[in-house]
Design a protein around this motif. Structure first.
Motif, PDB file in Angstrom:
ATOM      1  N   TYR A 291      10.029 -47.053  -9.978  1.00 37.77           N
ATOM      2  CA  TYR A 291       9.079 -46.464 -10.931  1.00 37.77           C
ATOM      3  C   TYR A 291       9.123 -44.936 -10.838  1.00 37.77           C
ATOM      4  O   TYR A 291       9.163 -44.370  -9.742  1.00 37.77           O
ATOM      5  CB  TYR A 291       7.670 -46.966 -10.615  1.00 37.77           C
ATOM      6  CG  TYR A 291       6.607 -46.475 -11.570  1.00 37.77           C
ATOM      7  CD1 TYR A 291       6.426 -47.069 -12.807  1.00 37.77           C
ATOM      8  CD2 TYR A 291       5.772 -45.415 -11.211  1.00 37.77           C
ATOM      9  CE1 TYR A 291       5.441 -46.620 -13.674  1.00 37.77           C
ATOM     10  CE2 TYR A 291       4.784 -44.963 -12.075  1.00 37.77           C
ATOM     11  CZ  TYR A 291       4.620 -45.575 -13.305  1.00 37.77           C
ATOM     12  OH  TYR A 291       3.645 -45.119 -14.163  1.00 37.77           O
ATOM     13  N   GLN A 292       9.123 -44.276 -11.999  1.00 36.97           N
ATOM     14  CA  GLN A 292       9.125 -42.825 -12.053  1.00 36.97           C
ATOM     15  C   GLN A 292       7.707 -42.316 -12.325  1.00 36.97           C
ATOM     16  O   GLN A 292       7.132 -42.611 -13.375  1.00 36.97           O
ATOM     17  CB  GLN A 292      10.065 -42.333 -13.165  1.00 36.97           C
ATOM     18  CG  GLN A 292      11.520 -42.707 -12.950  1.00 36.97           C
ATOM     19  CD  GLN A 292      12.115 -42.059 -11.712  1.00 36.97           C
ATOM     20  OE1 GLN A 292      11.791 -40.916 -11.382  1.00 36.97           O
ATOM     21  NE2 GLN A 292      12.995 -42.780 -11.023  1.00 36.97           N
ATOM     22  N   ILE A 293       7.151 -41.578 -11.369  1.00 40.66           N
ATOM     23  CA  ILE A 293       5.798 -41.048 -11.528  1.00 40.66           C
ATOM     24  C   ILE A 293       5.811 -39.914 -12.544  1.00 40.66           C
ATOM     25  O   ILE A 293       6.649 -39.017 -12.475  1.00 40.66           O
ATOM     26  CB  ILE A 293       5.241 -40.558 -10.176  1.00 40.66           C
ATOM     27  CG1 ILE A 293       5.114 -41.739  -9.207  1.00 40.66           C
ATOM     28  CG2 ILE A 293       3.894 -39.889 -10.353  1.00 40.66           C
ATOM     29  CD1 ILE A 293       4.625 -41.346  -7.826  1.00 40.66           C
ATOM     30  N   SER A 294       4.871 -39.947 -13.470  1.00 39.01           N
ATOM     31  CA  SER A 294       4.780 -38.924 -14.509  1.00 39.01           C
ATOM     32  C   SER A 294       4.340 -37.582 -13.926  1.00 39.01           C
ATOM     33  O   SER A 294       3.604 -37.527 -12.935  1.00 39.01           O
ATOM     34  CB  SER A 294       3.781 -39.373 -15.587  1.00 39.01           C
ATOM     35  OG  SER A 294       3.479 -38.310 -16.466  1.00 39.01           O
TER      36      SER A 294
ATOM     37  N   HIS B 113       2.734 -36.142  -8.365  1.00 37.24           N
ATOM     38  CA  HIS B 113       4.107 -35.747  -8.693  1.00 37.24           C
ATOM     39  C   HIS B 113       4.495 -34.496  -7.909  1.00 37.24           C
ATOM     40  O   HIS B 113       3.689 -33.562  -7.780  1.00 37.24           O
ATOM     41  CB  HIS B 113       4.229 -35.474 -10.195  1.00 37.24           C
ATOM     42  CG  HIS B 113       5.636 -35.375 -10.668  1.00 37.24           C
ATOM     43  ND1 HIS B 113       6.383 -34.215 -10.542  1.00 37.24           N
ATOM     44  CD2 HIS B 113       6.451 -36.292 -11.266  1.00 37.24           C
ATOM     45  CE1 HIS B 113       7.590 -34.413 -11.033  1.00 37.24           C
ATOM     46  NE2 HIS B 113       7.670 -35.654 -11.482  1.00 37.24           N
ATOM     47  N   PRO B 114       5.720 -34.430  -7.378  1.00 33.50           N
ATOM     48  CA  PRO B 114       6.151 -33.275  -6.569  1.00 33.50           C
ATOM     49  C   PRO B 114       6.021 -31.934  -7.287  1.00 33.50           C
ATOM     50  O   PRO B 114       5.778 -30.908  -6.639  1.00 33.50           O
ATOM     51  CB  PRO B 114       7.621 -33.593  -6.276  1.00 33.50           C
ATOM     52  CG  PRO B 114       7.708 -35.067  -6.358  1.00 33.50           C
ATOM     53  CD  PRO B 114       6.745 -35.483  -7.424  1.00 33.50           C
ATOM     54  N   ASP B 115       6.166 -31.917  -8.614  1.00 38.03           N
ATOM     55  CA  ASP B 115       6.064 -30.650  -9.346  1.00 38.03           C
ATOM     56  C   ASP B 115       4.668 -30.051  -9.280  1.00 38.03           C
ATOM     57  O   ASP B 115       4.487 -28.858  -9.535  1.00 38.03           O
ATOM     58  CB  ASP B 115       6.441 -30.864 -10.825  1.00 38.03           C
ATOM     59  CG  ASP B 115       7.941 -31.078 -10.991  1.00 38.03           C
ATOM     60  OD1 ASP B 115       8.680 -30.833 -10.022  1.00 38.03           O
ATOM     61  OD2 ASP B 115       8.357 -31.514 -12.081  1.00 38.03           O
ATOM     62  N   ASN B 116       3.676 -30.868  -8.944  1.00 38.43           N
ATOM     63  CA  ASN B 116       2.295 -30.391  -8.871  1.00 38.43           C
ATOM     64  C   ASN B 116       1.891 -29.988  -7.461  1.00 38.43           C
ATOM     65  O   ASN B 116       0.718 -29.785  -7.182  1.00 38.43           O
ATOM     66  CB  ASN B 116       1.341 -31.479  -9.383  1.00 38.43           C
ATOM     67  CG  ASN B 116       1.623 -31.842 -10.819  1.00 38.43           C
ATOM     68  OD1 ASN B 116       1.935 -30.981 -11.635  1.00 38.43           O
ATOM     69  ND2 ASN B 116       1.526 -33.121 -11.144  1.00 38.43           N
ATOM     70  N   ASP B 117       2.859 -29.865  -6.603  1.00 43.00           N
ATOM     71  CA  ASP B 117       2.607 -29.559  -5.197  1.00 43.00           C
ATOM     72  C   ASP B 117       2.733 -28.063  -4.941  1.00 43.00           C
ATOM     73  O   ASP B 117       3.783 -27.464  -5.200  1.00 43.00           O
ATOM     74  CB  ASP B 117       3.597 -30.339  -4.325  1.00 43.00           C
ATOM     75  CG  ASP B 117       3.360 -30.128  -2.842  1.00 43.00           C
ATOM     76  OD1 ASP B 117       2.359 -29.488  -2.477  1.00 43.00           O
ATOM     77  OD2 ASP B 117       4.182 -30.617  -2.052  1.00 43.00           O
TER      78      ASP B 117
ATOM     79  N   GLU C 242       8.978 -26.868   0.842  1.00 42.77           N
ATOM     80  CA  GLU C 242       9.649 -28.110   1.238  1.00 42.77           C
ATOM     81  C   GLU C 242      11.124 -28.086   0.830  1.00 42.77           C
ATOM     82  O   GLU C 242      11.981 -28.586   1.548  1.00 42.77           O
ATOM     83  CB  GLU C 242       8.944 -29.315   0.601  1.00 42.77           C
ATOM     84  CG  GLU C 242       7.544 -29.580   1.126  1.00 42.77           C
ATOM     85  CD  GLU C 242       7.525 -29.917   2.601  1.00 42.77           C
ATOM     86  OE1 GLU C 242       8.406 -30.686   3.039  1.00 42.77           O
ATOM     87  OE2 GLU C 242       6.643 -29.416   3.325  1.00 42.77           O
ATOM     88  N   GLN C 243      11.398 -27.485  -0.328  1.00 47.24           N
ATOM     89  CA  GLN C 243      12.773 -27.405  -0.802  1.00 47.24           C
ATOM     90  C   GLN C 243      13.597 -26.387  -0.010  1.00 47.24           C
ATOM     91  O   GLN C 243      14.825 -26.413  -0.072  1.00 47.24           O
ATOM     92  CB  GLN C 243      12.794 -27.054  -2.290  1.00 47.24           C
ATOM     93  CG  GLN C 243      12.258 -28.157  -3.184  1.00 47.24           C
ATOM     94  CD  GLN C 243      12.252 -27.770  -4.647  1.00 47.24           C
ATOM     95  OE1 GLN C 243      12.202 -26.588  -4.996  1.00 47.24           O
ATOM     96  NE2 GLN C 243      12.283 -28.761  -5.527  1.00 47.24           N
TER      97      GLN C 243
ATOM     98  N   GLY D 283       0.895 -24.443  -8.837  1.00 49.28           N
ATOM     99  CA  GLY D 283       0.691 -25.740  -8.194  1.00 49.28           C
ATOM    100  C   GLY D 283      -0.679 -25.900  -7.577  1.00 49.28           C
ATOM    101  O   GLY D 283      -1.440 -24.954  -7.426  1.00 49.28           O
ATOM    102  N   LYS D 284      -1.003 -27.140  -7.247  1.00 46.18           N
ATOM    103  CA  LYS D 284      -2.235 -27.466  -6.555  1.00 46.18           C
ATOM    104  C   LYS D 284      -1.870 -28.115  -5.230  1.00 46.18           C
ATOM    105  O   LYS D 284      -0.853 -28.788  -5.118  1.00 46.18           O
ATOM    106  CB  LYS D 284      -3.089 -28.424  -7.396  1.00 46.18           C
ATOM    107  CG  LYS D 284      -3.589 -27.817  -8.696  1.00 46.18           C
ATOM    108  CD  LYS D 284      -4.456 -28.815  -9.454  1.00 46.18           C
ATOM    109  CE  LYS D 284      -4.979 -28.220 -10.753  1.00 46.18           C
ATOM    110  NZ  LYS D 284      -5.812 -29.180 -11.508  1.00 46.18           N
ATOM    111  N   CYS D 285      -2.728 -27.897  -4.260  1.00 52.75           N
ATOM    112  CA  CYS D 285      -2.431 -28.447  -2.943  1.00 52.75           C
ATOM    113  C   CYS D 285      -2.745 -29.938  -2.923  1.00 52.75           C
ATOM    114  O   CYS D 285      -3.862 -30.359  -3.246  1.00 52.75           O
ATOM    115  CB  CYS D 285      -3.238 -27.721  -1.870  1.00 52.75           C
ATOM    116  SG  CYS D 285      -2.837 -28.276  -0.205  1.00 52.75           S
ATOM    117  N   LEU D 286      -1.769 -30.736  -2.542  1.00 52.80           N
ATOM    118  CA  LEU D 286      -1.970 -32.183  -2.467  1.00 52.80           C
ATOM    119  C   LEU D 286      -2.968 -32.558  -1.383  1.00 52.80           C
ATOM    120  O   LEU D 286      -3.485 -33.673  -1.383  1.00 52.80           O
ATOM    121  CB  LEU D 286      -0.627 -32.874  -2.217  1.00 52.80           C
ATOM    122  CG  LEU D 286       0.397 -32.757  -3.345  1.00 52.80           C
ATOM    123  CD1 LEU D 286       1.705 -33.422  -2.936  1.00 52.80           C
ATOM    124  CD2 LEU D 286      -0.125 -33.368  -4.624  1.00 52.80           C
TER     125      LEU D 286
END
Length: 230
Positions: free
Chosen positions: A34-37, A43-47, A53-54, A96-99
């Motif tokens: 499953y691909q998370i939107s 989602h990693p883009d919102n981190d 991390e990258q 981004g927002k902190c997870l």
């Protein structure tokens, strides 16, 4: 609180979230393919810390390298400390927002401490975290997005949201997590492989001695029969 200290605290909670995600969520998501939107907060883009991390380079089992300045470290936690001390200013706080903000809803503290703290249950806090947890399920795994999304929606509710209650015994992560090889099991397996050849060698030597003993007994018997007076 200073900005640097705030980032350090948020990063600590963020690492708890990452550990929780890898152990108790992503194995099920990957199993469903499953691909998370990107609309989902998971989602990693919102981190907020995604860029850091990258920029982690895992060179070897005991070597991590900073992707910004190429400095090497013996463990990942030292690299995280280095990010906090040297590169926290590179974080794009506007995007981004902190997870870690989701940790209350997802029980991040339980990942590091399997024993639930003995504190009086706060119904208001429980209701708030349960609402956030259920909204994550609705946003990340919409029921109208097919079988996989529906299955993950139900799993997410049981895995994370049902524990938000003041009545009865709370059970965290009832669906279990990623199966990891036990260190003890690994050690026993290695020891078994090492001792197996020795076992076969002992069995071989024992059988050889038994054969030689039987042959010697037959030889003595034949000699005795020859020398027996008629």
């Amino acid at each position: 609180m200073l900005l640097k200290e705030w980032f350090s605290k948020e990063k600590s909670m963020h690492m708890k979230y990452i550990a929780l995600e890898k152990e108790y969520l992503m194995p099920f998501v990957e199993r469903e393919n499953y691909q998370i939107s990107s609309k989902c907060r998971l989602h990693p883009d919102n981190d907020l810390f995604r860029d850091q991390e990258q920029h982690k380079i895992h060179v070897d089992i005991n070597e991590w390298k900073c992707g910004y300045c190429k400095k090497s470290f013996r463990a990942e936690r030292y690299l995280d400390q280095h990010f906090d001390n040297r590169h926290y200013n590179l974080l794009n706080v506007s995007e981004g927002k902190c997870l870690a903000d989701l940790c209350g809803a997802l029980h991040c503290d339980f990942v590091m401490n399997s024993k639930s703290p003995r504190t009086k249950c706060n119904p208001a806090a429980v209701a708030k975290n349960r609402h956030l947890c259920e909204s994550l399920a609705d946003r990340c795994f919409p029921l109208n997005q097919g079988r996989s999304a529906s299955h993950l929606h139900e799993l997410f509710l049981h895995q994370f949201c049902d524990a938000h209650t003041c009545s009865g015994k709370k059970k965290h992560f009832p669906k279990g997590g990623k199966k990891q090889t036990s260190v003890i099991y690994l050690a026993v397996s290695i020891l078994t492989l090492m001792l197996l050849p020795l076992f076969y060698l002992i069995v071989y030597l024992y059988q050889r001695e038994m054969r030689q003993g039987k042959q010697e007994l037959r030889r003595i018997t034949r000699v005795g029969q020859k020398t027996k007076p008629s």
